[in-house]
Design a protein around this motif. Structure first.
Motif, short mmCIF file in Angstrom:
data_model
loop_
_atom_site.label_atom_id
_atom_site.label_comp_id
_atom_site.label_asym_id
_atom_site.label_seq_id
_atom_site.Cartn_x
_atom_site.Cartn_y
_atom_site.Cartn_z
N ARG A 10 0.78 -1.03 -0.15
CA ARG A 10 -0.08 -0.16 0.06
C ARG A 10 0.83 1.16 -0.12
O ARG A 10 2.05 1.14 0.52
CB ARG A 10 -0.84 0.14 1.30
N ARG A 11 0.17 2.45 -0.52
CA ARG A 11 0.89 3.65 -0.42
C ARG A 11 0.86 4.37 0.87
O ARG A 11 1.44 5.30 1.25
CB ARG A 11 0.26 4.56 -1.46
N HIS A 12 -0.20 3.91 1.62
CA HIS A 12 -0.40 4.67 3.01
C HIS A 12 0.56 4.83 4.03
O HIS A 12 1.71 3.94 3.88
CB HIS A 12 -1.52 3.91 3.77
N PRO A 13 1.05 5.94 4.42
CA PRO A 13 0.14 7.42 4.75
C PRO A 13 0.08 8.07 3.39
O PRO A 13 -0.40 9.35 3.74
CB PRO A 13 0.78 7.77 5.88
N ASP A 14 0.82 7.84 2.22
CA ASP A 14 0.85 8.74 1.10
C ASP A 14 -0.74 8.82 0.48
O ASP A 14 -1.25 7.83 0.88
CB ASP A 14 1.70 8.22 0.04
N GLU A 16 -3.71 7.86 -1.59
CA GLU A 16 -4.09 6.76 -1.98
C GLU A 16 -5.19 6.76 -2.97
O GLU A 16 -6.25 7.66 -2.75
CB GLU A 16 -4.60 5.61 -1.35
N TYR A 53 7.51 2.68 -2.26
CA TYR A 53 6.61 2.30 -1.13
C TYR A 53 7.00 0.86 -0.65
O TYR A 53 6.40 0.30 0.27
CB TYR A 53 5.13 2.14 -1.71
N SER A 77 6.69 9.97 3.53
CA SER A 77 5.56 9.12 3.27
C SER A 77 6.13 7.84 2.76
O SER A 77 5.43 6.58 3.22
CB SER A 77 4.43 9.69 2.58
N ALA A 81 5.54 4.30 4.69
CA ALA A 81 4.73 3.17 3.67
C ALA A 81 5.73 2.03 3.80
O ALA A 81 4.89 0.86 3.97
CB ALA A 81 4.63 3.62 2.48
N LYS A 326 -4.54 17.29 1.09
CA LYS A 326 -4.06 16.67 2.46
C LYS A 326 -3.53 17.65 3.27
O LYS A 326 -3.69 17.90 4.50
CB LYS A 326 -3.02 15.56 2.19
#
Length: 378
Positions: A10-14, A16, A53, A77, A81, A326
């Motif tokens: 996943r990309r989180h916290p970037d 998505e 990521y 980020s 990730a 954001k």
């Protein structure tokens, strides 16, 4: 056994979104081109640079047995990730993140690199590998063909005696550099430039590492915002330069308004290093604290009187409003009631309704042929 799959990254916290991905074909091609070198590498001999990521780092560990991997990512980020993806995959102990420098690269024999968009960023990375890695290092630098240029070959050629280009696959390609050239020169980073052509009575020295946006220049949006320093919440005793880049806005506010204490924050390691050097060059280090942060994640709610922002409109190579939204949301959270967010943005992006909805009443301060300056009151 690690529970690793590219599909679960996943990309989180970037940001998505459906059109934004945590892994692409270039990650897989880099790993495949480097497979034999990864298998032969000893513990601590693999370094990963600018992993988006975690695909390169975790793929090297889970699929190719690399141990003691050292990584460096400019974006916080991406670093966060990678940590989340590593924990989910049971690979949290497979790597450690380090600043760009000797500790990161000493003794490295295999370097996996996602090519940055900036040639200056690539130049600084390649220079660091040449200075600190093993003389036998091989660099596997890949990306999507549409974002690659012949100039990247030229940059790598300044630091390495041999360069090979892989066959293309799925619109991706890898540049394989080896035989680092002898180090006979002093480090070229950060670069420094003096600007005496800013707002009346304002001059600044700007310092920049390779990956810092705009380098030692001052982009035209920031120049426009600099015209309004004295109008930005005149009674404020503190301010934040959000997404500070090389620190131009923070340094200018500190120079123009000696009573202000400031925080300059950016998620880019290169930006933070650049901003610290900029503050020192302008004699304002005692009043400006530079921090690496994902937006304003480390700042408490309702704690800021004034925030200044020149938001990016790209996420990597994609044009996407998500990063600006954001930043607006974090500014709204951190501003005190009555606090002000001063923003400059490309007029065609039409951010005023979003600023009004997220932050508060927003009015246009000025507009030129390309940019709009607004102030939003919390």
């Amino acid at each position: 056994m690690p529970d690793f799959s590219f599909d679960r990254l996943r990309r989180h916290p970037d940001v998505e979104a459906e059109n934004l991905f945590a892994v692409d074909a270039s990650d897989r091609l880099i790993l495949d081109e480097a497979a034999a070198d990864l298998a032969a590498a000893g513990p601590g001999e693999v370094v990963v640079l600018e992993d988006h990521y975690g695909a390169l780092t975790l793929g090297a560990a889970a699929l190719h047995g690399a141990r003691g991997i050292r990584t460096h990512q400019d974006g916080l980020s991406g670093e966060q990730a990678l940590a989340r993806n590593a924990a989910e995959s049971g690979l949290a102990e497979a790597y450690r993140s380090l600043p760009l420098g000797e500790e990161l690269l000493a003794g490295a024999r295999v370097v996996l690199l996602q090519l940055p968009r900036s040639l200056s960023a690539l130049d600084e990375l390649a220079d660091a590998v040449r200075r600190f890695a093993s003389p036998h290092v091989r660099v596997f630098a890949g990306g999507r063909i549409k974002h690659m240029t012949i100039a990247m070959n030229e940059v790598l050629g300044r630091h390495f005696g041999e360069l090979r280009v892989s066959p293309a696959r799925q619109k991706s390609r890898v540049l394989i550099a080896s035989a680092p050239l002898p180090v006979t020169d002093a480090p070229a980073w950060p670069r420094v430039a003096r600007h005496d052509d800013l707002a009346p009575g304002l001059s600044l020295t700007v310092c920049a590492h390779g990956a810092a946006f705009a380098g030692t220049t001052i982009d035209i949006g920031t120049r426009f915002l600099l015209e309004f320093l004295d109008r930005m919440k005149p009674d404020a005793g503190s301010a934040i330069d959000l997404g500070c880049g090389t620190g131009v806005l923070a340094a200018a506010l500190a120079r123009r308004r000696p009573g202000l204490r400031l925080i300059a924050t950016d998620q880019s390691a290169a930006a933070v290093a650049s901003a610290r050097a900029t503050m020192e060059a302008n004699g304002v280090t005692e009043r400006v604290r530079v921090v690496r942060d994902d937006a304003l994640g480390s700042r408490p709610d309702a704690s800021a009187e004034l925030i200044v922002l020149n938001p990016p409109f790209h996420i990597g190579s994609s044009v996407h409003a998500g990063i600006a939204l954001k930043l607006f949301e974090d500014a709204a959270r951190v501003l005190r009631p009555g606090g002000e967010l001063w923003t400059v943005w490309n007029t065609h992006l039409g951010y005023r309704p979003a600023l009004t909805r997220i932050v508060g009443p927003t009015h246009q301060v000025a507009r030129n042929a390309k940019f709009t300056v607004t102030v939003s009151t919390r």
